[in-house]
Scaffold this active site. Structure first.
Site, short mmCIF file in Angstrom:
data_model
loop_
_atom_site.label_atom_id
_atom_site.label_comp_id
_atom_site.label_asym_id
_atom_site.label_seq_id
_atom_site.Cartn_x
_atom_site.Cartn_y
_atom_site.Cartn_z
N CYS A 1 0.77 -1.22 -0.03
CA CYS A 1 -0.01 0.02 -0.15
C CYS A 1 0.88 1.10 0.01
CB CYS A 1 -1.14 -0.18 1.29
SG CYS A 1 -2.45 1.03 0.94
N HIS B 1 -3.40 -4.92 0.34
CA HIS B 1 -2.83 -5.49 1.60
C HIS B 1 -2.95 -6.88 1.56
CE1 HIS B 1 -2.68 -1.50 3.78
NE2 HIS B 1 -3.59 -1.11 3.00
N GLU C 1 -1.65 -8.95 3.52
CA GLU C 1 -1.37 -9.63 4.94
C GLU C 1 -2.92 -9.64 5.48
OE1 GLU C 1 -1.13 -6.49 4.12
OE2 GLU C 1 -1.46 -4.84 5.65
#
Ligand code: GLN
Length: 537
Positions: free
Chosen positions: A383, A509, A511
């Site tokens: 990001c 993102h 994650e």
């Protein structure tokens, strides 16, 4: 409908979220369908406008909900996808009640905390439990019993116990702290007793007490808690310090927590199904790694590890996959600037630049990125990290010395990162970014495609700025290839630097979707590259 409320006493930060998630995992391992809700007693509508220092990272869901990080734990432990309704805040509850009042829904009545606020809390909990179709829904009450703000939620929980039927349909699990005092190492039960007393004054008698203690609770302390807090001795459970959060479900299983719940609530698990074997090997890879690497996470919220929780978990998931211990070194981007990148990065095997907002710390992140690029250290930007990589390449490869994002310099000569069109004129800060799951199309000949194994992927987003399409050709000519784009082709989503062993970044993102046994492909790519880099040193 079956509900399990998990409350906390004595102090915050006892790992209540991990405990609640672990209970969920154990029930799921019996074949039960489990859902989870987090209650946050603050007045914010959602976590989106909060600084990570307040409550740790802002977690993002598929539907774009910006929620408490515990929802990340629920998704990871249970391997489920939740939506933003599963995070109830005081702000959401009051907003509905006040809107109802203005509509005239309570016409003639005085609108009060009891029954109007508590009814709205009950309505939300029960409708989520119903809609999710779960056999059992675990509701974690944020905050600590005794806080003024959590009172309406505890009262609603008490009433739900009455409405639905205690023990069989509603259970209360209370997590507390058992400190150890003095040189003899005596486990002190008094704080637990006081906190249970407080709970009982509200009308809630816990069914299970889970005590956080640095060691397993001794028999004497267990008996004392059972006696003074009026619970079965077998229902006094201990959660000693664990080597990994993923060990907690196994600790709880050993003490029979799931059995107690299943018996009392007359849940019907699939017989014989108690499948934690994959989980156990996932954990054993974490606990007994055969190799290790160090990844630097360069950010500005580095003094609170929870600010980057999902990255740490994603690296742990990736590490487990490769039996590799991933040491995370947090580096404050400002100190990197003052001390120079070499002094902090020369011995790491990978650099990760996570998301972030605002001007502070930007130049340090650019320096870290430059160092990783020039020294061929594996690099992942996420990001803001993707935007930083783009700025760095524009400045130092293309020679656009002033290149920047308009987020940091409105008047830059070369706005390689700029506000997205649809963000122009957006003034409200809450829930107005480009949020949630969006499709990304990957080039078939890219590393990203190799890592994902698929051309069309879906990942979660949270941003206002993006790569300025006017610079795409120039950047690509410098080797910064945009190998992932949004479905309509307009938004650059993944960058891959040619001529570097692993230099990748994503606007999304990854994650947030990383799970045990199913790590984020980009984090796995970083860990693999780090292992290789270390081997070649
Ligand atoms: N501040 C940047 C933006 O708004 C990056 C956001 C992020 O890293 N989540 O686009």
């Amino acid at each position: 409908m079956k509900l399990i409320f998990v409350s906390g006493g004595v102090i915050s930060g006892l790992g209540k979220g991990i405990t609640a998630s672990s209970i969920g995992r154990l029930l799921k391992a019996r074949g039960l369908n489990v859902s989870m809700i987090k209650i946050d007693p603050y007045l914010n509508i959602d976590a989106g406008t909060m600084n990570p220092y307040e409550h740790g990272e802002v977690f993002v869901l598929n539907d774009g909900g910006e929620v408490d990080l515990d929802l990340g734990n629920y998704e990871r432990f249970l391997d489920i996808d939740l939506n933003s309704d599963h995070n109830i805040t005081t702000g959401k509850v009051y907003r509905s009640v006040i809107e109802n009042e203005r509509h005239g829904n309570y016409l003639g009545k005085t609108v009060q905390i009891i029954p109007h606020i508590t009814d709205e809390i009950k309505r939300r909990i029960t409708s989520i439990a119903r809609e999710s179709g779960a056999d059992v829904t675990i509701v974690e009450l944020g905050g600590t019993v005794g806080d003024m703000e959590s009172m309406p939620f505890l009262e609603a929980a008490r009433q739900l116990g009455r409405d639905l039927g205690r023990t069989e349909n509603v259970m209360f699990v209370h997590t507390t702290l058992i400190p150890i005092m003095g040189s003899v190492g005596e486990e002190k039960t008094k704080p637990t007793q006081h906190s249970v007393k407080e709970l009982m004054a509200i009308g809630i008698r816990p069914d299970i007490i889970i005590g956080r203690c640095s060691q397993p609770i001794c028999e004497a302390a267990r008996a004392k808690i059972a006696m003074f807090c009026d619970v079965d001795e077998s229902a006094v459970i201990s959660t000693p310090d664990a080597r990994s959060i993923y060990e907690v479900p196994l600790n709880l299983e050993r003490q029979g927590v799931a059995d107690i719940i299943i018996d009392r609530m007359k849940l019907m698990p699939m017989t014989g199904k108690r499948d934690m074997t994959k989980w156990e090997s996932f954990l054993s890879n974490i606990l007994s790694p055969v190799r290790e690497v160090t990844i630097a996470v360069v950010g500005k919220y580095t003094s609170l590890a929870d600010s980057y929780l999902s990255h740490i978990e994603a690296l742990t998931h990736a590490g487990s996959e490769r039996k590799c211990k991933v040491n995370v070194r947090f580096i404050d981007s400002d100190s990197l600037l003052s001390e120079g990148p070499a002094s902090l990065l020369s011995d790491v095997h990978g650099v990760l630049i996570p998301g972030g907002f605002g001007n502070r710390g930007i130049e340090g992140k650019i320096e870290a990125t430059r160092y990783a690029r020039e020294n061929k250290i594996p690099f992942l930007g996420v990001c803001l990290g993707f935007q930083i990589a783009t700025i760095e390449i524009a400045r130092h490869v293309l020679g656009l010395k002033d290149a920047n994002s308009t987020e940091f310099d409105k008047d830059t000569q070369d706005p390689v990162i700029c506000l997205m069109h649809e963000q122009e004129g957006v003034d409200d800060m809450g829930a107005t970014m480009r949020l949630g799951a969006q499709n990304v199309i990957l080039d078939k000949d890219s590393k990203a495609y190799g890592l994902y194994g698929s051309e069309r992927i879906s990942e979660r987003h949270r941003h206002r700025y993006e790569v300025n399409n006017g610079y795409v050709d120039q950047l690509e000519s410098a080797g910064w290839r945009f190998v992932g784009r949004s479905e309509n082709g307009d938004t650059m989503e993944v960058g891959q630097l040619e001529g570097h062993p692993f230099f990748m970044a994503s606007q999304f993102h990854p994650e947030f979707k990383s799970r045990p046994m199913r790590p984020s492909p980009l984090h796995l790519g970083l860990v693999d590259a780090a292992i290789e880099y270390k081997g070649s040193e």
